[in-house]
Design an enzyme around this catalytic site. Sequence first.
Site, PDB file in Angstrom:
ATOM      1  N   HIS A 296      -6.062   1.626   0.473  1.00  0.00           N
ATOM      2  CA  HIS A 296      -6.411   0.204   0.494  1.00  0.00           C
ATOM      3  C   HIS A 296      -7.066  -0.203   1.812  1.00  0.00           C
ATOM      4  O   HIS A 296      -6.707   0.307   2.881  1.00  0.00           O
ATOM      5  CB  HIS A 296      -5.159  -0.649   0.283  1.00  0.00           C
ATOM      6  CG  HIS A 296      -4.614  -0.561  -1.113  1.00  0.00           C
ATOM      7  ND1 HIS A 296      -5.285  -1.091  -2.197  1.00  0.00           N
ATOM      8  CD2 HIS A 296      -3.478  -0.012  -1.607  1.00  0.00           C
ATOM      9  CE1 HIS A 296      -4.577  -0.871  -3.301  1.00  0.00           C
ATOM     10  NE2 HIS A 296      -3.476  -0.215  -2.968  1.00  0.00           N
TER      11      HIS A 296
ATOM     12  N   LYS B 199      -0.967  -6.922  -8.263  1.00  0.00           N
ATOM     13  CA  LYS B 199      -2.420  -6.760  -8.101  1.00  0.00           C
ATOM     14  C   LYS B 199      -3.158  -6.758  -9.432  1.00  0.00           C
ATOM     15  O   LYS B 199      -4.382  -6.791  -9.454  1.00  0.00           O
ATOM     16  CB  LYS B 199      -2.712  -5.445  -7.376  1.00  0.00           C
ATOM     17  CG  LYS B 199      -2.225  -5.451  -5.933  1.00  0.00           C
ATOM     18  CD  LYS B 199      -2.677  -4.185  -5.203  1.00  0.00           C
ATOM     19  CE  LYS B 199      -2.029  -4.066  -3.842  1.00  0.00           C
ATOM     20  NZ  LYS B 199      -0.978  -3.065  -3.762  1.00  0.00           N
TER      21      LYS B 199
ATOM     22  N   ILE C  35       9.301   1.027   0.489  1.00  0.00           N
ATOM     23  CA  ILE C  35       7.940   1.493   0.799  1.00  0.00           C
ATOM     24  C   ILE C  35       7.134   1.558  -0.504  1.00  0.00           C
ATOM     25  O   ILE C  35       6.867   2.624  -1.051  1.00  0.00           O
ATOM     26  CB  ILE C  35       7.967   2.861   1.525  1.00  0.00           C
ATOM     27  CG1 ILE C  35       8.968   2.860   2.686  1.00  0.00           C
ATOM     28  CG2 ILE C  35       6.564   3.223   2.009  1.00  0.00           C
ATOM     29  CD1 ILE C  35       8.612   1.955   3.853  1.00  0.00           C
TER      30      ILE C  35
ATOM     31  N   SER D  97       3.565  -0.161  -2.570  1.00  0.00           N
ATOM     32  CA  SER D  97       2.164  -0.256  -2.167  1.00  0.00           C
ATOM     33  C   SER D  97       2.007  -1.252  -1.018  1.00  0.00           C
ATOM     34  O   SER D  97       2.647  -2.298  -1.042  1.00  0.00           O
ATOM     35  CB  SER D  97       1.318  -0.713  -3.356  1.00  0.00           C
ATOM     36  OG  SER D  97      -0.037  -0.610  -3.032  1.00  0.00           O
TER      37      SER D  97
HETATM   38  C1  LIG Z   1       2.361   2.262  -9.988  1.00  0.00           C
HETATM   39  C2  LIG Z   1       2.132   2.465  -8.519  1.00  0.00           C
HETATM   40  C3  LIG Z   1       0.866   2.315  -7.964  1.00  0.00           C
HETATM   41  C4  LIG Z   1       0.665   2.481  -6.605  1.00  0.00           C
HETATM   42  N1  LIG Z   1      -0.602   2.466  -6.103  1.00  0.00           N
HETATM   43  C5  LIG Z   1      -0.794   2.666  -4.774  1.00  0.00           C
HETATM   44  C6  LIG Z   1      -2.101   2.745  -4.236  1.00  0.00           C
HETATM   45  O1  LIG Z   1      -3.088   2.757  -4.959  1.00  0.00           O
HETATM   46  N2  LIG Z   1      -2.225   2.843  -2.890  1.00  0.00           N
HETATM   47  C7  LIG Z   1      -1.155   2.867  -2.054  1.00  0.00           C
HETATM   48  O2  LIG Z   1      -1.334   2.887  -0.835  1.00  0.00           O
HETATM   49  N3  LIG Z   1       0.103   2.869  -2.550  1.00  0.00           N
HETATM   50  C8  LIG Z   1       0.298   2.800  -3.881  1.00  0.00           C
HETATM   51  N4  LIG Z   1       1.557   2.828  -4.404  1.00  0.00           N
HETATM   52  C9  LIG Z   1       2.681   2.989  -3.496  1.00  0.00           C
HETATM   53  C10 LIG Z   1       2.865   4.440  -3.078  1.00  0.00           C
HETATM   54  O3  LIG Z   1       2.757   5.312  -4.178  1.00  0.00           O
HETATM   55  C11 LIG Z   1       4.239   4.582  -2.445  1.00  0.00           C
HETATM   56  O4  LIG Z   1       4.391   3.593  -1.471  1.00  0.00           O
HETATM   57  C12 LIG Z   1       4.427   5.931  -1.771  1.00  0.00           C
HETATM   58  O5  LIG Z   1       4.133   6.984  -2.656  1.00  0.00           O
HETATM   59  C13 LIG Z   1       5.868   6.019  -1.308  1.00  0.00           C
HETATM   60  O6  LIG Z   1       6.091   7.298  -0.797  1.00  0.00           O
HETATM   61  P1  LIG Z   1       7.569   7.733  -0.465  1.00  0.00           P
HETATM   62  O7  LIG Z   1       7.466   9.066   0.159  1.00  0.00           O
HETATM   63  O8  LIG Z   1       8.248   6.638   0.285  1.00  0.00           O
HETATM   64  O9  LIG Z   1       8.309   7.756  -1.878  1.00  0.00           O
HETATM   65  P2  LIG Z   1       8.389   8.908  -2.975  1.00  0.00           P
HETATM   66  O10 LIG Z   1       7.082   9.525  -3.244  1.00  0.00           O
HETATM   67  O11 LIG Z   1       9.116   8.333  -4.130  1.00  0.00           O
HETATM   68  O12 LIG Z   1       9.277  10.005  -2.261  1.00  0.00           O
HETATM   69  C14 LIG Z   1      10.652   9.870  -2.034  1.00  0.00           C
HETATM   70  C15 LIG Z   1      11.259  11.243  -2.217  1.00  0.00           C
HETATM   71  O13 LIG Z   1      12.632  11.217  -1.880  1.00  0.00           O
HETATM   72  C16 LIG Z   1      13.297  12.123  -2.724  1.00  0.00           C
HETATM   73  N5  LIG Z   1      14.728  11.807  -2.731  1.00  0.00           N
HETATM   74  C17 LIG Z   1      15.331  10.721  -3.246  1.00  0.00           C
HETATM   75  N6  LIG Z   1      16.661  10.804  -3.101  1.00  0.00           N
HETATM   76  C18 LIG Z   1      16.899  11.973  -2.451  1.00  0.00           C
HETATM   77  C19 LIG Z   1      18.084  12.627  -2.024  1.00  0.00           C
HETATM   78  N7  LIG Z   1      19.303  12.101  -2.249  1.00  0.00           N
HETATM   79  N8  LIG Z   1      17.975  13.826  -1.407  1.00  0.00           N
HETATM   80  C20 LIG Z   1      16.751  14.399  -1.201  1.00  0.00           C
HETATM   81  N9  LIG Z   1      15.607  13.822  -1.597  1.00  0.00           N
HETATM   82  C21 LIG Z   1      15.666  12.619  -2.215  1.00  0.00           C
HETATM   83  C22 LIG Z   1      12.636  11.882  -4.077  1.00  0.00           C
HETATM   84  O14 LIG Z   1      12.854  12.949  -4.972  1.00  0.00           O
HETATM   85  C23 LIG Z   1      11.194  11.698  -3.681  1.00  0.00           C
HETATM   86  O15 LIG Z   1      10.444  12.895  -3.757  1.00  0.00           O
HETATM   87  C24 LIG Z   1       1.770   2.738  -5.761  1.00  0.00           C
HETATM   88  C25 LIG Z   1       3.040   2.923  -6.331  1.00  0.00           C
HETATM   89  C26 LIG Z   1       3.210   2.836  -7.696  1.00  0.00           C
HETATM   90  C27 LIG Z   1       4.550   3.142  -8.296  1.00  0.00           C
END
Ligand SMILES: Cc1cc2nc3c(=O)[nH]c(=O)nc-3n(C[C@H](O)[C@H](O)[C@H](O)COP(=O)(O)OP(=O)(O)OC[C@H]3O[C@@H](n4cnc5c(N)ncnc54)[C@H](O)[C@@H]3O)c2cc1C
Length: 508
Positions: free
Chosen positions: A52, A253, A349, A351
Site C-alpha cells: 500500500h 476498503k 497486525i 492490513s
Molecule cells: C483478506 C486480507 C487482505 C489483506 N490484504 C493486505 C494487503 O493487500 N496489503 C497489506 O499490506 N496487508 C494486507 N493484509 C494484512 C496482512 O496480510 C497481515 O497484516 C500480515 O500478513 C500479518 O502477518 P503476521 O505475520 O502478523 O500474521 P500471520 O501471517 O497470520 O502469521 C502469524 C503466524 O503465527 C503462527 N502462530 C500462531 N500461534 C502460534 C503459536 N502458539 N505458536 C507458534 N506459532 C504460532 C501462525 O501459525 C502464523 O503462521 C490483508 C489481510 C487479509 C486477511
Amino acid sequence: MPAVYDYVIVGGGVVGSMLARTLSRYDAKILLIEKDVDVGMGASSANSAIVHAGYDPLPGTLKAKLNVQANPMWDNLAGELNFPFERRGDYVVAVGPEERPGLEMLMAQGRLNGVPGIHFISADEMRKREPEITSRVSGALWAPTGGLCDPFAVTVAAAENAVQNGVRVLLDTAFEDFIWEKQRIVGIVTNRGSFRCRWVINAAGLYSDDVMHRAGVRPEFRITPRRGEYCVLDQAEISIHNVLFQVPTQAGKGILVTASLHGNTLVGPNAHAVASKEDRSVTSQGIDELCSGAHKLVPDLNMRTIIASFAGLRATGNGPCVDPAIHYNNDFVIEIPESIQGLVNLGGIESPGLTSAPAIAQYVVGLLKDAGEKLVEKNDWQPIRPPRPRFRDMTHTDQARLIANDARYGKVICRCEMVTEGEIVAEIHAPIPATTYDAIKRRTWLGTGRCLGGFDLPRVVALLADELNIPLQEVTKKGSGSEFLFRLTKEQPPAPDAELETEVAHGR
Ligand SMILES: Cc1cc2nc3c(=O)[nH]c(=O)nc-3n(C[C@H](O)[C@H](O)[C@H](O)COP(=O)(O)OP(=O)(O)OC[C@H]3O[C@@H](n4cnc5c(N)ncnc54)[C@H](O)[C@@H]3O)c2cc1C
C-alpha cells in the site's frame, strides 16, 4: 540443559520472518517457532498482495507511520531477497458523483501521512488507463507508489535469509506457555520442549491475544477474526493490468479488482467477522458479494471464469482506536509492556501489515535498543538470498544449460505453469524445506493453472515421498490430517531377496 537464545520469535508469518531476518543482522542467538508445517500459512499467504501507498490508514496511527515508512523499502528488499515485486501504482475509483467526496478524504489523509505523488485523475483519463472500467466512473485517486508482490514468496525469502544468517527455524512447533523467574520471562514451553531465552517476541497473528494473555498483558485485548473471501479468474479472461480499489466505507476498503503478478485477475476481499480463528471457508453468499463488488468497477468481468477461491482471516484487534466510528481502523499494538520483563508484544497486525512488515521489524529493533539491548552488527551479515532457477522464465539457452547440468530440470511436472522436477526437488531441500504439496504449490505456483493440479498432484506426491524418504501415505496437502492416500490398493511387489540376487549375480 535447553539452549539459551537471546530472542525467540513466536509466529512465522511475514512479520515474524521479517523480524528474524532483521535481527539476524546483529550478533545474537535467535529462534523462530511456527506452529504450522510451513512459514506463512496464516494471513501472510491469503491477502490482496498489495504494497500500500499509505493514504488509507488514519493519520497519526502507527499503521500510517509504518506503512509510509515501509513502502519505499520494498524495491531494495525485493532485490536483496529475490522475490517478485512490481511498483505498478494503484487507483481508488469513484463510481458516480456521490463517491467523489470519498476521494477528497483519502487525498487529505494521504497528504497528512506523507504519501508521495498521489493525485486525482479525471473519469476520461481513468477510462484511457483502464478501458474495462465502468462507464459510471467519476474520477480516481492515483497513487504511483502502490505495489504488487507475492506475499508468500516474501515470507519464505525473509525466513530463508534469516536461516542463512544463523537463525534457527522450528516448524510444527507451537508456543504453549512462558517460563518465568519472578516478573521476568526466561523462556517458553512448546509442544516440542522448552527453550530458554532473554526475550520473547509475540508475532502470533490471530493468536497474538492468547500469547499476550499468557504473559498477563492487556487482558482486555481481543483478536476478532474477519474473513476476507477471494476468487481468482482464468488468465484468458479480460485482463486487468491495474490495481482498482473502491472508495472505502466504514466497513473497510471494499472489494477490489486487481492484477496479480501471476497474470490472473483477483477479486476480493469482502469482510465478515467469524467465530473461529480457523474458519477460512468460502461461501456461495461470499462469491455473490464478490461478483457484485467486481461488477461495480468492471461490469464486463465474466465471473464464470473463476478457477479458484480462497479466504484469509484478518487479525482485527481492539487496540488503540483513533476514530471509534471506523471500527476497522484500530491501530497496531507494538510495545514492550512495562509490567513484565522480556516480552515484545505485537497484536492487531491487520492490513497494512504485509506492507509494513519491514518497518515493523525496524520499529521492534528500536524498542529493543531503547530497552537497553546492545545490538552489535555482524561483519559477515549476508543480505542477499540467492534466487533458485525458475524454468519458465528462462531463455532457451539457459534452460538447455540447466538441463545439461541436472536432467531433472528437463522433466516438466506441471504443464499449465511449466514447473520442473528440478525446481520441486530444490524447494524440498531449501533452507525452509517445502514438505507438503501446498508448500510446493505456494513456492512454484504449480497446480494453479486450468487443470488445478490434476496432472501434477500424483507426481508431486511421489517426489515428496522419495525425497523425504517417507511412505506415500504420509505425504500431506498441508500437514497432519490432510494425507492424500489412506492405504495401498495393490500389494507392493516383495522386495527382491538379497541372497538370491547375489547368487544370480555370481551365476550359481
Ligand atoms: C483478506 C486480507 C487482505 C489483506 N490484504 C493486505 C494487503 O493487500 N496489503 C497489506 O499490506 N496487508 C494486507 N493484509 C494484512 C496482512 O496480510 C497481515 O497484516 C500480515 O500478513 C500479518 O502477518 P503476521 O505475520 O502478523 O500474521 P500471520 O501471517 O497470520 O502469521 C502469524 C503466524 O503465527 C503462527 N502462530 C500462531 N500461534 C502460534 C503459536 N502458539 N505458536 C507458534 N506459532 C504460532 C501462525 O501459525 C502464523 O503462521 C490483508 C489481510 C487479509 C486477511
